[in-house]
Design a protein around this motif. Structure first.
Motif, PDB file in Angstrom:
ATOM      1  N   LYS A 189       0.832  -1.214   0.000  1.00  0.00           N
ATOM      2  CA  LYS A 189       0.000   0.000   0.000  1.00  0.00           C
ATOM      3  C   LYS A 189       0.865   1.263   0.000  1.00  0.00           C
ATOM      4  CE  LYS A 189      -3.971  -2.218   2.179  1.00  0.00           C
ATOM      5  NZ  LYS A 189      -4.973  -2.182   3.273  1.00  0.00           N
ATOM      6  N   SER A 190       1.965   1.183  -0.756  1.00  0.00           N
ATOM      7  CA  SER A 190       2.892   2.316  -0.850  1.00  0.00           C
ATOM      8  C   SER A 190       2.559   3.247  -2.005  1.00  0.00           C
ATOM      9  CB  SER A 190       4.325   1.812  -0.995  1.00  0.00           C
ATOM     10  OG  SER A 190       4.468   1.014  -2.156  1.00  0.00           O
ATOM     11  N   ALA A 191       1.684   2.808  -2.905  1.00  0.00           N
ATOM     12  CA  ALA A 191       1.254   3.641  -4.029  1.00  0.00           C
ATOM     13  C   ALA A 191      -0.082   3.139  -4.535  1.00  0.00           C
ATOM     14  CB  ALA A 191       2.280   3.617  -5.158  1.00  0.00           C
ATOM     15  N   GLN A 192      -0.877   4.052  -5.078  1.00  0.00           N
ATOM     16  CA  GLN A 192      -2.117   3.697  -5.749  1.00  0.00           C
ATOM     17  C   GLN A 192      -1.801   3.397  -7.211  1.00  0.00           C
ATOM     18  OE1 GLN A 192      -5.069   6.997  -4.143  1.00  0.00           O
ATOM     19  NE2 GLN A 192      -2.961   7.703  -4.223  1.00  0.00           N
ATOM     20  N   VAL A 193      -2.404   2.354  -7.761  1.00  0.00           N
ATOM     21  CA  VAL A 193      -2.206   2.005  -9.168  1.00  0.00           C
ATOM     22  C   VAL A 193      -3.478   2.381  -9.909  1.00  0.00           C
ATOM     23  CG1 VAL A 193      -1.780   0.144 -10.812  1.00  0.00           C
ATOM     24  CG2 VAL A 193      -0.566   0.174  -8.608  1.00  0.00           C
ATOM     25  N   LEU A 194      -3.338   3.268 -10.884  1.00  0.00           N
ATOM     26  CA  LEU A 194      -4.495   3.859 -11.564  1.00  0.00           C
ATOM     27  C   LEU A 194      -4.503   3.464 -13.033  1.00  0.00           C
ATOM     28  CD1 LEU A 194      -6.943   5.742 -11.215  1.00  0.00           C
ATOM     29  CD2 LEU A 194      -5.432   7.657 -11.778  1.00  0.00           C
ATOM     30  N   ASP A 195      -5.557   2.791 -13.454  1.00  0.00           N
ATOM     31  CA  ASP A 195      -5.687   2.207 -14.791  1.00  0.00           C
ATOM     32  C   ASP A 195      -6.525   3.125 -15.687  1.00  0.00           C
ATOM     33  OD1 ASP A 195      -6.299   0.554 -17.029  1.00  0.00           O
ATOM     34  OD2 ASP A 195      -6.226  -1.245 -15.787  1.00  0.00           O
ATOM     35  N   ALA A 196      -5.988   3.456 -16.876  1.00  0.00           N
ATOM     36  CA  ALA A 196      -6.655   4.379 -17.797  1.00  0.00           C
ATOM     37  C   ALA A 196      -7.604   3.689 -18.777  1.00  0.00           C
ATOM     38  CB  ALA A 196      -5.606   5.167 -18.591  1.00  0.00           C
ATOM     39  N   ARG A 197      -7.689   2.367 -18.745  1.00  0.00           N
ATOM     40  CA  ARG A 197      -8.559   1.677 -19.702  1.00  0.00           C
ATOM     41  C   ARG A 197     -10.033   1.950 -19.412  1.00  0.00           C
ATOM     42  NH1 ARG A 197      -7.609  -4.250 -19.138  1.00  0.00           N
ATOM     43  NH2 ARG A 197      -7.293  -3.609 -16.969  1.00  0.00           N
ATOM     44  N   SER A 198     -10.876   1.628 -20.365  1.00  0.00           N
ATOM     45  CA  SER A 198     -12.310   1.837 -20.203  1.00  0.00           C
ATOM     46  C   SER A 198     -12.827   1.017 -19.021  1.00  0.00           C
ATOM     47  CB  SER A 198     -13.064   1.433 -21.467  1.00  0.00           C
ATOM     48  OG  SER A 198     -13.039   0.023 -21.631  1.00  0.00           O
ATOM     49  N   ALA A 199     -13.953   1.455 -18.466  1.00  0.00           N
ATOM     50  CA  ALA A 199     -14.544   0.741 -17.335  1.00  0.00           C
ATOM     51  C   ALA A 199     -14.900  -0.693 -17.704  1.00  0.00           C
ATOM     52  CB  ALA A 199     -15.780   1.492 -16.841  1.00  0.00           C
ATOM     53  N   ALA A 200     -15.393  -0.903 -18.925  1.00  0.00           N
ATOM     54  CA  ALA A 200     -15.778  -2.254 -19.345  1.00  0.00           C
ATOM     55  C   ALA A 200     -14.571  -3.173 -19.436  1.00  0.00           C
ATOM     56  CB  ALA A 200     -16.510  -2.191 -20.683  1.00  0.00           C
ATOM     57  N   LEU A 202      -4.923  12.306  -3.974  1.00  0.00           N
ATOM     58  CA  LEU A 202      -3.857  13.037  -4.662  1.00  0.00           C
ATOM     59  C   LEU A 202      -2.688  13.378  -3.746  1.00  0.00           C
ATOM     60  CD1 LEU A 202      -6.047  15.388  -6.867  1.00  0.00           C
ATOM     61  CD2 LEU A 202      -4.653  13.466  -7.649  1.00  0.00           C
ATOM     62  N   GLY A 203      -2.854  13.166  -2.460  1.00  0.00           N
ATOM     63  CA  GLY A 203      -1.756  13.394  -1.530  1.00  0.00           C
ATOM     64  C   GLY A 203      -0.840  12.199  -1.387  1.00  0.00           C
ATOM     65  N   GLN A 204      -1.206  11.080  -2.042  1.00  0.00           N
ATOM     66  CA  GLN A 204      -0.415   9.853  -1.961  1.00  0.00           C
ATOM     67  C   GLN A 204       0.118   9.480  -3.351  1.00  0.00           C
ATOM     68  OE1 GLN A 204       0.297   8.434   0.994  1.00  0.00           O
ATOM     69  NE2 GLN A 204      -0.876  10.138   1.881  1.00  0.00           N
ATOM     70  N   PRO A 205       1.216   8.694  -3.418  1.00  0.00           N
ATOM     71  CA  PRO A 205       1.805   8.335  -4.723  1.00  0.00           C
ATOM     72  C   PRO A 205       0.817   7.595  -5.630  1.00  0.00           C
ATOM     73  CG  PRO A 205       3.307   7.802  -2.930  1.00  0.00           C
ATOM     74  CD  PRO A 205       1.996   8.147  -2.292  1.00  0.00           C
ATOM     75  N   VAL A 206       0.915   7.872  -6.919  1.00  0.00           N
ATOM     76  CA  VAL A 206       0.067   7.229  -7.927  1.00  0.00           C
ATOM     77  C   VAL A 206       0.952   6.681  -9.036  1.00  0.00           C
ATOM     78  CG1 VAL A 206      -1.798   7.515  -9.608  1.00  0.00           C
ATOM     79  CG2 VAL A 206      -1.836   8.824  -7.462  1.00  0.00           C
ATOM     80  N   VAL A 207       0.783   5.414  -9.361  1.00  0.00           N
ATOM     81  CA  VAL A 207       1.447   4.791 -10.511  1.00  0.00           C
ATOM     82  C   VAL A 207       0.376   4.577 -11.573  1.00  0.00           C
ATOM     83  CG1 VAL A 207       2.620   2.725 -11.378  1.00  0.00           C
ATOM     84  CG2 VAL A 207       3.237   3.664  -9.141  1.00  0.00           C
ATOM     85  N   THR A 208       0.623   5.015 -12.794  1.00  0.00           N
ATOM     86  CA  THR A 208      -0.385   4.894 -13.848  1.00  0.00           C
ATOM     87  C   THR A 208      -0.116   3.678 -14.732  1.00  0.00           C
ATOM     88  OG1 THR A 208       0.800   6.350 -15.390  1.00  0.00           O
ATOM     89  CG2 THR A 208      -0.727   7.392 -13.858  1.00  0.00           C
ATOM     90  N   THR A 209      -1.196   3.124 -15.278  1.00  0.00           N
ATOM     91  CA  THR A 209      -1.117   1.973 -16.154  1.00  0.00           C
ATOM     92  C   THR A 209      -2.266   2.043 -17.150  1.00  0.00           C
ATOM     93  OG1 THR A 209      -0.994  -0.464 -16.202  1.00  0.00           O
ATOM     94  CG2 THR A 209      -2.478   0.518 -14.588  1.00  0.00           C
ATOM     95  N   CYS A 210      -2.247   1.184 -18.159  1.00  0.00           N
ATOM     96  CA  CYS A 210      -3.327   1.158 -19.166  1.00  0.00           C
ATOM     97  C   CYS A 210      -3.199  -0.142 -19.952  1.00  0.00           C
ATOM     98  CB  CYS A 210      -3.238   2.387 -20.075  1.00  0.00           C
ATOM     99  SG  CYS A 210      -1.694   2.534 -21.010  1.00  0.00           S
ATOM    100  N   GLY A 211      -3.418  -0.081 -21.261  1.00  0.00           N
ATOM    101  CA  GLY A 211      -3.302  -1.280 -22.082  1.00  0.00           C
ATOM    102  C   GLY A 211      -1.880  -1.569 -22.505  1.00  0.00           C
ATOM    103  N   GLY A 231      -1.409  19.697  -9.946  1.00  0.00           N
ATOM    104  CA  GLY A 231      -0.309  19.966  -9.035  1.00  0.00           C
ATOM    105  C   GLY A 231       0.321  18.747  -8.415  1.00  0.00           C
ATOM    106  N   ALA A 232      -0.039  17.561  -8.907  1.00  0.00           N
ATOM    107  CA  ALA A 232       0.560  16.323  -8.424  1.00  0.00           C
ATOM    108  C   ALA A 232       1.555  15.821  -9.471  1.00  0.00           C
ATOM    109  CB  ALA A 232      -0.512  15.281  -8.141  1.00  0.00           C
ATOM    110  N   ARG A 233       2.128  14.667  -9.225  1.00  0.00           N
ATOM    111  CA  ARG A 233       3.027  14.079 -10.215  1.00  0.00           C
ATOM    112  C   ARG A 233       3.006  12.574 -10.044  1.00  0.00           C
ATOM    113  NH1 ARG A 233       8.830  16.300 -12.369  1.00  0.00           N
ATOM    114  NH2 ARG A 233       9.243  14.617 -13.840  1.00  0.00           N
ATOM    115  N   ALA A 234       2.931  11.851 -11.155  1.00  0.00           N
ATOM    116  CA  ALA A 234       2.909  10.393 -11.092  1.00  0.00           C
ATOM    117  C   ALA A 234       4.191   9.873 -10.460  1.00  0.00           C
ATOM    118  CB  ALA A 234       2.735   9.807 -12.498  1.00  0.00           C
ATOM    119  N   ALA A 235       4.034   8.872  -9.605  1.00  0.00           N
ATOM    120  CA  ALA A 235       5.200   8.238  -8.986  1.00  0.00           C
ATOM    121  C   ALA A 235       5.862   7.253  -9.942  1.00  0.00           C
ATOM    122  CB  ALA A 235       4.779   7.528  -7.702  1.00  0.00           C
ATOM    123  N   GLY A 236       5.256   7.053 -11.085  1.00  0.00           N
ATOM    124  CA  GLY A 236       5.814   6.152 -12.086  1.00  0.00           C
ATOM    125  C   GLY A 236       4.733   5.692 -13.042  1.00  0.00           C
ATOM    126  N   LEU A 237       5.156   5.112 -14.147  1.00  0.00           N
ATOM    127  CA  LEU A 237       4.254   4.545 -15.150  1.00  0.00           C
ATOM    128  C   LEU A 237       4.663   3.096 -15.376  1.00  0.00           C
ATOM    129  CD1 LEU A 237       3.090   6.209 -18.463  1.00  0.00           C
ATOM    130  CD2 LEU A 237       4.001   3.884 -18.491  1.00  0.00           C
TER     131      LEU A 237
END
Length: 283
Positions: A165-176, A229-238, A254-260
């Motif tokens: 639980k050191s970063a949130q992983v955020l997926d850009a793909r469609s909800a479906a 937004l106050g915690q690290p976010v790693v982005t992902t997608c397809g 005003g945030a910044r991704a912790a990584g991709l």
């Protein structure tokens, strides 16, 4: 305005400046029926060069358009007429799609001045701005990459971040696709998402005009997706393309991704990793 965006007015006023390099990074999913390189040859912003994310990549990988080595990147972009001191303005033919991946790639490779054209080529054309045809005529330059390894996450690092639980992983793909209700566009991939990840479809951060939404709307979208937004976010997608749009959107608030996660679902969904289905569990 997002500090990583420049306006069409800004770029138009600087056309012809040898230090300003418009970079067409147009790339489309196979079902779009479009060819970015062919469209560039047909018309592009004067003085632009074409950046092919599938060619300036780790071509030894089975995964699509993975980051190349710093040495390969330096040689390739130098040949495109981009130097270490150049100001890069990435754009694409969709408005905002692959240009964000180009922006992120140059950032990872140490480019100090790299931006995305707000509204992209569609806005440029709609305003009647000048275009030219044919191949790029830029002269080769010297680019020395300074690779930021911390900006690129592996599958193991993503798994560890979720477990700890050191970063949130955020997926850009469609909800479906995220929920596992729609098949993946690439064959052989499971349907679903990384267990413990959150979902913010990229369409939620881009307006109907193809431009990145304003700060208030972006904050609302991140909040609705359960992102702190106050915690690290790693982005992902397809395949690591629209994940870069989320990285761009984070900087718009005003945030910044912790990584991709470069391999994204093309790697994770190919087997050997746990897969979840259904909506994200927002705490």
């Amino acid at each position: 305005m997002n500090p990583n965006l420049v306006s069409t007015d800004w770029l138009a006023e600087r056309l012809g400046d040898p230090e300003i390099v418009p970079v067409d990074g147009s790339w489309y999913l196979p079902d779009a029926g479009r060819d970015g390189a062919a469209e560039f040859r047909e018309r592009h912003i004067p003085g632009a060069t074409f950046f092919d994310i599938n060619a300036v990549a780790d071509v030894s990988s089975d995964l699509p358009h993975m980051l190349p080595s710093p040495e390969v990147f330096s040689e390739a972009v130098g040949a495109l007429g981009i130097g270490s001191g150049s100001t890069v303005v990435a754009y694409d033919g969709a408005g905002l799609f692959a240009a964000a991946r180009v922006w992120w790639t140059f950032r990872v490779m140490g480019a100090a001045k790299v931006y995305v054209l707000d509204g992209g080529f569609p806005k440029w054309l709609a305003e009647g701005r000048p275009v030219e045809a044919g191949a790029s005529r830029r002269q080769p330059q010297r680019f020395e990459a300074r690779f930021d390894q911390t900006a690129v996450k592996s599958a193991d690092e993503v798994a560890e971040a979720i477990a700890a639980k050191s970063a949130q992983v955020l997926d850009a793909r469609s909800a479906a696709r995220f929920r596992g209700e729609a098949p993946e566009p690439r064959p052989g991939l499971a349907s679903g998402h990384i267990p413990g990840s959150l979902n913010l479809p990229v369409q939620e951060v881009i307006g109907a005009d193809g431009r990145l939404r304003g700060e208030d709307e972006l904050r609302a979208s991140f909040r609705a997706a359960g992102v702190d937004l106050g915690q690290p976010v790693v982005t992902t997608c397809g395949s690591g393309v629209t994940a870069a749009i989320l990285a761009l959107a984070l900087e718009g608030v005003g945030a910044r991704a912790a990584g991709l996660y470069d391999g994204s679902w093309s790697e994770w969904g190919a087997g050997g990793r746990p897969v979840a289905t259904g909506p994200a569990k927002i705490s």
